[in-house]
Design a protein around this motif. Structure first.
Motif, mmCIF file in Angstrom:
data_model
loop_
_atom_site.group_PDB
_atom_site.id
_atom_site.type_symbol
_atom_site.label_atom_id
_atom_site.label_comp_id
_atom_site.label_asym_id
_atom_site.label_seq_id
_atom_site.Cartn_x
_atom_site.Cartn_y
_atom_site.Cartn_z
ATOM 1 N N ASP A 1 -6.618 4.951 7.417
ATOM 2 C CA ASP A 1 -6.264 5.036 5.991
ATOM 3 C C ASP A 1 -7.352 5.747 5.191
ATOM 4 O OD1 ASP A 1 -3.832 3.800 6.244
ATOM 5 O OD2 ASP A 1 -4.596 1.799 5.792
ATOM 6 N N LEU B 1 -10.560 3.436 0.054
ATOM 7 C CA LEU B 1 -10.140 2.673 -1.132
ATOM 8 C C LEU B 1 -11.398 2.224 -1.870
ATOM 9 C CD1 LEU B 1 -7.367 0.471 0.544
ATOM 10 C CD2 LEU B 1 -7.015 2.501 -0.859
ATOM 11 N N ASP C 1 -9.278 0.002 -6.453
ATOM 12 C CA ASP C 1 -8.102 -0.124 -5.576
ATOM 13 C C ASP C 1 -8.041 -1.525 -4.972
ATOM 14 O OD1 ASP C 1 -7.313 2.551 -5.936
ATOM 15 O OD2 ASP C 1 -8.623 3.237 -4.314
ATOM 16 N N TRP C 2 -9.175 -1.987 -4.440
ATOM 17 C CA TRP C 2 -9.186 -3.306 -3.802
ATOM 18 C C TRP C 2 -8.952 -4.416 -4.822
ATOM 19 C CZ3 TRP C 2 -8.127 -3.920 0.923
ATOM 20 C CH2 TRP C 2 -8.577 -3.056 1.923
ATOM 21 N N ASN D 1 -7.051 -4.249 -7.509
ATOM 22 C CA ASN D 1 -5.607 -4.268 -7.773
ATOM 23 C C ASN D 1 -4.838 -4.849 -6.588
ATOM 24 O OD1 ASN D 1 -5.807 -3.130 -10.357
ATOM 25 N ND2 ASN D 1 -5.825 -1.039 -9.530
ATOM 26 N N ILE D 2 -5.265 -4.510 -5.367
ATOM 27 C CA ILE D 2 -4.608 -5.058 -4.171
ATOM 28 C C ILE D 2 -4.770 -6.574 -4.129
ATOM 29 C CG2 ILE D 2 -4.785 -5.156 -1.648
ATOM 30 C CD1 ILE D 2 -5.426 -2.120 -1.767
ATOM 31 N N ILE E 1 2.391 -2.331 -0.746
ATOM 32 C CA ILE E 1 1.103 -1.713 -1.089
ATOM 33 C C ILE E 1 0.891 -0.450 -0.251
ATOM 34 C CG2 ILE E 1 -1.404 -2.028 -0.933
ATOM 35 C CD1 ILE E 1 -0.907 -5.001 -1.626
ATOM 36 N N GLU E 2 1.209 -0.519 1.031
ATOM 37 C CA GLU E 2 1.067 0.653 1.898
ATOM 38 C C GLU E 2 1.848 1.835 1.356
ATOM 39 O OE1 GLU E 2 0.683 -2.064 5.971
ATOM 40 O OE2 GLU E 2 2.557 -1.080 5.438
ATOM 41 N N ASP F 1 2.927 2.277 -1.828
ATOM 42 C CA ASP F 1 2.442 2.693 -3.148
ATOM 43 C C ASP F 1 1.130 3.465 -3.065
ATOM 44 O OD1 ASP F 1 4.639 1.432 -4.172
ATOM 45 O OD2 ASP F 1 3.563 -0.374 -4.833
ATOM 46 N N TYR F 2 0.276 3.127 -2.087
ATOM 47 C CA TYR F 2 -1.035 3.759 -1.981
ATOM 48 C C TYR F 2 -1.090 4.876 -0.940
ATOM 49 C CZ TYR F 2 -3.356 0.408 -5.066
ATOM 50 O OH TYR F 2 -3.749 -0.324 -6.163
ATOM 51 N N LEU G 1 -0.701 4.620 2.332
ATOM 52 C CA LEU G 1 -1.415 4.184 3.522
ATOM 53 C C LEU G 1 -0.476 4.164 4.714
ATOM 54 C CD1 LEU G 1 -3.281 1.159 1.891
ATOM 55 C CD2 LEU G 1 -4.043 3.549 2.029
#
Length: 578
Positions: free
Chosen positions: A86, A89, A93-94, A96-97, A158-159, A161-162, A164
């Motif tokens: 990936d 991040l 980012d983290w 928000n995750i 999440i994968e 949206d980001y 990944l």
């Protein structure tokens, strides 16, 4: 992205100290908070005036406030790890995750100011840890339900949206993965895999084709495993545990694994059910034949596997049992194949293991033929990598590729993403094993085809093209069908009709999924016509004048792969292929 949830009791001081500490191997770096329940929790990693004790005390405050009403489980810990491939991040980012995970699981729904207290700690580039207490700030207990499933579902979103790597969603039937402690220990002592993974494979191989419970336990001991049986007061066996020799804990005691902790289908009750649903003859399979024992049993297995592919392609739920039987067949081959293909076959068996489990149950399934084939292969011993053994191994591998592809389609039709991906992965490993194994016999057959007299070569080429629906080649042969032409020539000398053989072999619908149609047809025809698996074999069959085209068989039960070399009529397309 993989979230992994654990729970515990007591205060959070020990967990927080670990998260902000150096790690077990000094792997933690730049330890700091990226998010918290109120966005200004103490950060011992970045603020020298903040301490671990202060942060733990603030996290524990709601639990201590309720006193004796506190639940037995008070700590919720979720690690969230990105895939090595990936993109990077950053802290935002983290953060928000982390907020998305605590919202999805019910730890701290967005906008709920009285929710549980939590922090997200980052001490490595590729993952974070979320630590929370399970008493809300208003004194109520956290309402968690299916938090692991919800965390996985949010990770899939999440994968996407980001941007990944998108993992396939599971259905809760996967085997338990090794813990981080197990992996660290394996690395420390120089093992390439954890004892859990080694034991899981050894137990699967021990059950492949086993006739009785006693034989299963005997195979475990013969494989060098330590075995401990659990007995009821009556003396009946309730379960079993296995351990690797030399694998001990800090108290110098063996590290035991129950079968059910290796995989749900390796518990003793599930193994007993398999032995009952697919009983096999406990006698050692006969080896009185002109062919070597490994070659004969591999040839038999190819016909049985062909029928399993047909049942899977029919798409009924009853086909679920064929996956279990096919898994045993792969485990049998993995432990008895020559070195040239053994690694790929082990990888194929390990991958397909995931495809054998789902929530679909076959109520009336009978997998005796597949289990008997696995038993025969195990008892026949290790095959040679050349001659008749090598050709027979290529024959069954060619068929098992089609079975794996049929399994992938069967699972895909039911939304089993992980199992479908595992089936596809197994097919890739089987293709690689096939290429290693088939190179020599196929090359020999091509050379034989090239050596045929030109009129005979063109005649067989025309027969092949007509059966496959290819346009006639008026300028001569291209050499593409040389191995198949050599096989038809050999079958014709044995008294078979090449045209009838081609019509039968191309009528089986699994041919549509083959990447190399000629290779599949070569091995089908050699099996149908009872030709040697290798053109250099010394056990050529006696001439036969029987028709190659089988009479249509009456449709019967479709719960098991037939042990006959040829499939029944309902495995074919309606009408001959033109």
């Amino acid at each position: 992205m993989i979230p992994k949830i654990r729970t515990g009791s007591g205060g959070t001081y020990g967990l927080v100290r670990y998260l902000f500490g150096p790690g077990k191997r000094d792997e933690h770096t730049d330890q700091h908070l990226v998010a918290s329940w109120n966005n200004f929790a103490p950060d011992p990693g970045r603020n020298p005036h903040h301490t671990i004790a202060q942060l733990a005390a603030q996290l524990d405050q709601p639990v201590k406030a309720v006193g004796s009403r506190a639940p037995d489980t008070t700590i919720w810990h979720c690690s969230v790890r990105a895939d090595p491939g990936d993109r990077h991040l950053d802290d935002n980012d983290w953060a928000n995750i982390a907020r998305r995970i605590v919202h999805a699981t019910g730890i701290a729904p967005e906008g709920d100011t009285a929710a549980c207290r939590w922090v997200a700690v980052r001490h490595a580039p590729d993952h974070i840890h979320i630590a929370a207490t399970l008493v809300r700030q208003d004194g109520r207990l956290a309402g968690l339900s299916f938090d692991r499933r919800k965390a996985q579902a949010e990770a899939r979103r999440i994968e996407k949206d980001y941007g990944l790597r998108q993992l396939t969603p599971g259905d809760g039937t996967a085997a338990k993965t090794p813990t981080s402690q197990e992996r660290f220990k394996a690395e420390r002592i120089g093992r390439t895999e954890t004892p859990r993974e080694t034991l899981r494979e050894a137990v699967r191989q021990a059950v492949a084709g086993a006739a009785t419970e006693e034989e299963f336990f005997s195979r475990l001991r013969e494989a060098g495993l330590r075995v401990k049986l659990r007995h009821a007061p009556s003396g009946d066996v309730l379960g079993y545990n296995v351990a690797l020799p030399g694998d001990r804990n800090r108290d110098s005691e063996p590290v035991w694994f129950a079968g059910s902790t290796l995989s749900s289908d390796l518990s003793l009750p599930r193994i007993r059910r398999r032995l009952t649903d697919g009983p096999v003859d406990s006698a050692t399979p006969s080896t009185s034949t002109g062919r070597s024992a490994p070659a004969r049993h591999r040839r038999d297995a190819a016909g049985i596997a062909e029928r399993a592919a047909a049942v899977l392609n029919d798409g009924d739920d009853e086909a679920a049992a064929q996956l279990v039987g096919t898994g045993e067949l792969l485990d049998a081959l993995a432990q008895t194949s020559p070195a040239v293909s053994r690694t790929e076959l082990r990888d194929a068996a390990r991958a397909f293991e995931r495809a054998t489990r789902s929530h679909v149950r076959a109520e009336n399934a009978d997998i005796r033929a597949l289990r008997s084939a696995a038993r025969g292969i195990v008892h026949a011993g290790t095959a040679l990598g050349r001659g008749e053994d090598g050709g027979a191994t290529a024959m069954v591998l060619s068929t098992l590729v089609l079975v794996a592809m049929a399994a992938a389609r069967w699972h895909s039709a039911r939304g089993h993403a992980q199992q479908a991906a595992a089936s596809q992965q197994a097919a890739d490993h089987l293709r690689a094993a096939y290429r290693h194994t088939a190179a020599s016999p196929v090359r020999a057959m091509r050379e034989m085809g090239q050596a045929l007299p030109e009129p005979e070569r063109r005649r067989h080429d025309a027969t092949i093209r007509a059966a496959l629906g290819e346009p006639e080649n008026r300028t001569g042969t291209t050499g593409r069908h040389d191995a198949l032409a050599a096989t038809l020539a050999e079958a014709e000398k044995a008294g078979h009709d090449p045209k009838a053989l081609m019509e039968e072999a191309t009528s089986w619908r699994e041919l549509d999924t083959a990447r190399d149609t000629d290779d599949v047809l070569v091995w089908r025809i050699r099996r149908i016509a009872n030709l040697p698996s290798s053109p250099t074999g010394t056990d050529r069959p006696k001439a036969s004048t029987t028709r190659a085209k089988a009479a249509p068989a009456r449709r019967g039960t479709r719960a098991d792969a037939s042990s006959a070399a040829r499939p029944t009529a309902d495995t074919r397309r309606p009408g001959p292929r033109r």
